[in-house]
Each structure stands twice: as structure tokens, then as C-alpha cells.
Design a protein around this motif. Structure first.
Motif, PDB file in Angstrom:
ATOM      1  N   LEU A  61       0.832  -1.207   0.000  1.00 55.40           N
ATOM      2  CA  LEU A  61       0.000   0.000   0.000  1.00 55.40           C
ATOM      3  C   LEU A  61       0.867   1.257   0.000  1.00 55.40           C
ATOM      4  CD1 LEU A  61      -2.810  -1.011   2.529  1.00 55.40           C
ATOM      5  CD2 LEU A  61      -3.051  -0.681   0.071  1.00 55.40           C
ATOM      6  N   HIS A  62       1.903   1.235   0.800  1.00 52.67           N
ATOM      7  CA  HIS A  62       2.799   2.395   0.880  1.00 52.67           C
ATOM      8  C   HIS A  62       3.475   2.637  -0.464  1.00 52.67           C
ATOM      9  CE1 HIS A  62       6.367   4.756   2.069  1.00 52.67           C
ATOM     10  NE2 HIS A  62       5.579   5.232   3.026  1.00 52.67           N
ATOM     11  N   ALA A  63       3.889   1.558  -1.134  1.00 55.60           N
ATOM     12  CA  ALA A  63       4.536   1.690  -2.435  1.00 55.60           C
ATOM     13  C   ALA A  63       3.562   2.191  -3.500  1.00 55.60           C
ATOM     14  CB  ALA A  63       5.127   0.345  -2.868  1.00 55.60           C
ATOM     15  N   SER A  64       2.254   1.974  -3.266  1.00 58.56           N
ATOM     16  CA  SER A  64       1.221   2.412  -4.209  1.00 58.56           C
ATOM     17  C   SER A  64       0.701   3.807  -3.883  1.00 58.56           C
ATOM     18  CB  SER A  64       0.052   1.424  -4.197  1.00 58.56           C
ATOM     19  OG  SER A  64       0.480   0.114  -4.467  1.00 58.56           O
ATOM     20  N   GLU A  65       1.206   4.411  -2.819  1.00 61.88           N
ATOM     21  CA  GLU A  65       0.716   5.701  -2.324  1.00 61.88           C
ATOM     22  C   GLU A  65      -0.788   5.640  -2.078  1.00 61.88           C
ATOM     23  OE1 GLU A  65       1.874   9.013  -4.680  1.00 61.88           O
ATOM     24  OE2 GLU A  65       4.005   8.757  -4.306  1.00 61.88           O
ATOM     25  N   ALA A  66      -1.192   4.560  -1.433  1.00 66.56           N
ATOM     26  CA  ALA A  66      -2.604   4.347  -1.110  1.00 66.56           C
ATOM     27  C   ALA A  66      -2.762   4.317   0.400  1.00 66.56           C
ATOM     28  CB  ALA A  66      -3.096   3.037  -1.724  1.00 66.56           C
ATOM     29  N   GLN A  87       2.358  -1.274 -10.143  1.00 62.40           N
ATOM     30  CA  GLN A  87       1.103  -0.761 -10.680  1.00 62.40           C
ATOM     31  C   GLN A  87       0.176  -0.450  -9.508  1.00 62.40           C
ATOM     32  OE1 GLN A  87      -2.275  -1.411 -11.121  1.00 62.40           O
ATOM     33  NE2 GLN A  87      -2.425   0.191 -12.680  1.00 62.40           N
ATOM     34  N   PRO A  88      -0.296   0.797  -9.361  1.00 67.75           N
ATOM     35  CA  PRO A  88      -1.008   1.217  -8.144  1.00 67.75           C
ATOM     36  C   PRO A  88      -2.268   0.409  -7.823  1.00 67.75           C
ATOM     37  CG  PRO A  88      -0.325   3.130  -9.397  1.00 67.75           C
ATOM     38  CD  PRO A  88      -0.054   1.945 -10.264  1.00 67.75           C
ATOM     39  N   LEU A  89      -3.080   0.106  -8.840  1.00 71.46           N
ATOM     40  CA  LEU A  89      -4.313  -0.637  -8.568  1.00 71.46           C
ATOM     41  C   LEU A  89      -3.995  -2.029  -8.052  1.00 71.46           C
ATOM     42  CD1 LEU A  89      -7.368  -0.838  -8.596  1.00 71.46           C
ATOM     43  CD2 LEU A  89      -7.240  -1.565 -10.996  1.00 71.46           C
TER      44      LEU A  89
END
Length: 218
Positions: free
Chosen positions: A48-53, A124-126
Motif C-alpha cells: 500500500l505504501h509503495a502504491s501511495e494508497a 502498478q497502483p491498482l
């Protein structure tokens, strides 16, 4: 299983179907379960942190503050959750509280391990948001089944329910919604939408599996 020759039934081997009797966890079971659960949850939060979520609960708040301040996630997660763990003494007793403090420390420690040995340069964020929430949900589920947790607002929700009659679930939902909305001030709105979907996925994992009749190990 029936004998083809017409004889009586014979036992061919152990069944894969669980028997109805309970099998309490041993100390070794709980140690391994808590290590596995905290590792899975912390790895999910790392994605999640790597996805900026963000996600719901104090984990989401820790991620959010990590984006807005120079403090690392593992420090924020420990600092934010310790007060809730202390409140758990009132609600759940010392055994649960001690396990919870251990779980919080392990998640924070594993988060530092992931940060050091699993640097993610491209994700990939999603995918990262959904996979992160799924892993976090599985990790939390394992911890619940071994008598632990990672602290969180649910303790406050239970106390409010006792004193006002407002269901704890509404308190949790309100807190999660607030975290997601505040995230609009820190991260791009597409990330916030993905975060909301991920938080729903996490709660589905818990709602569908953490209920009476789903597990006979404790």
C-alpha cells in the motif's frame, strides 16, 4: 468406503473433512500464527505504501501521516496504535493486550525489514492497492484467530457502544470514511478511489471469514 466385493466399509485413510470437535491452539501454534499474521499484514501495508494508497483503521492513518510528514511508517504505526492497545486492557484484559502490543511491535519491525530488503521501484497502483489490502486482511484474520490484533479504533468503538448504544461497526465505518476523505488532501484522487475499493476488499475478507462457525481451531 464400500468394499466392491460386498463386504463392510473400510477406512482408506485420513479424511480431509474437519471433525466437529475443537482443537485449542498450543503455544507453538500461537507463536507461529502471530509471526505469520504480522508478516502478512506488514507486507500488505508495504505494498500500500509503495502504491501511495491508504486503507481503513489506524493502519490507514499511519500511511496517511507517513505521506504528509517525514516520519517513517513503522514509527507512526507503533506510536498511533499503542494508546489503543492500552485501552484494550479495559475491554479485553491483559492477555489480549499483551498479544496486541507484541503484534504491533512485530508489524512495525517487519515494516522496517520490508523497507530495507524489499525496495519497490515500480508497482502498478491498482494491483498494489488491492493486493496490499488482501494481504493485510489475511494477516489480520490470522491474528484474530490466535487471540491477537494490531490495536486500532475497534476498541474505542466497543467502548462507545457500551456507553451510548451506538454500534461499534458505525464508529469503525465513520473512522474509515474520515481517513479516506482526509487522504484527498495528501494523495491524488485516483489513489483515494483505489484506496476506498481496497478498504472494502479488506473488510470483506474479515466479514466473510471472521464469524462464528467458520473456524474450529479456537
Amino acid at each position: 468406503m464400500s468394499d466392491p466385493s460386498g463386504g463392510s466399509e473400510t477406512t482408506t485413510g485420513p479424511s480431509l473433512v474437519f471433525e466437529g470437535t475443537t482443537a485449542p491452539h498450543t503455544l507453538a501454534d500461537d507463536v507461529l500464527g502471530i509471526l505469520t499474521g504480522t508478516f502478512a499484514a506488514s507486507l500488505g501495508l508495504h505494498l500500500l505504501h509503495a502504491s501511495e494508497a491508504v486503507t481503513g483503521g489506524t493502519a490507514g492513518l499511519s500511511l496517511l501521516l507517513g505521506y504528509a510528514t517525514p516520519w517513517p511508517f513503522w514509527v507512526l504505526f507503533a506510536v498511533i496504535n499503542i494508546p489503543f492497545a492500552v485501552l484494550a486492557v479495559v475491554k479485553k484484559g491483559w492477555d489480549f493486550t499483551i498479544r496486541t502490543v507484541i503484534c504491533i511491535a512485530l508489524v512495525s519491525g517487519f515494516a522496517l525489514v520490508h523497507e530495507t530488503f524489499f525496495a519497490i521501484e515500480r508497482l502498478q497502483p491498482l494491483y498494489g492497492t488491492l493486493a496490499g489490502n488482501l494481504l493485510a486482511g489475511i494477516g489480520m484474520l490470522i491474528l484474530f484467530r490466535h487471540g491477537g490484533s494490531v490495536g486500532g479504533i475497534h476498541v474505542v468503538g466497543l467502548l462507545i457502544q457500551e456507553r451510548t448504544g451506538v454500534r461499534a461497526g458505525w464508529t469503525l465505518m465513520l473512522f474509515d470514511v474520515l481517513v479516506i476523505l482526509i487522504a484527498l488532501l495528501v494523495v491524488p484522487w485516483p489513489n483515494v478511489l483505489m484506496s476506498a475499493a481496497g478498504a472494502v476488499l479488506l473488510n470483506l475478507v474479515l466479514a466473510l471469514n471472521h464469524r462464528p462457525g467458520r473456524y474450529i481451531g479456537r
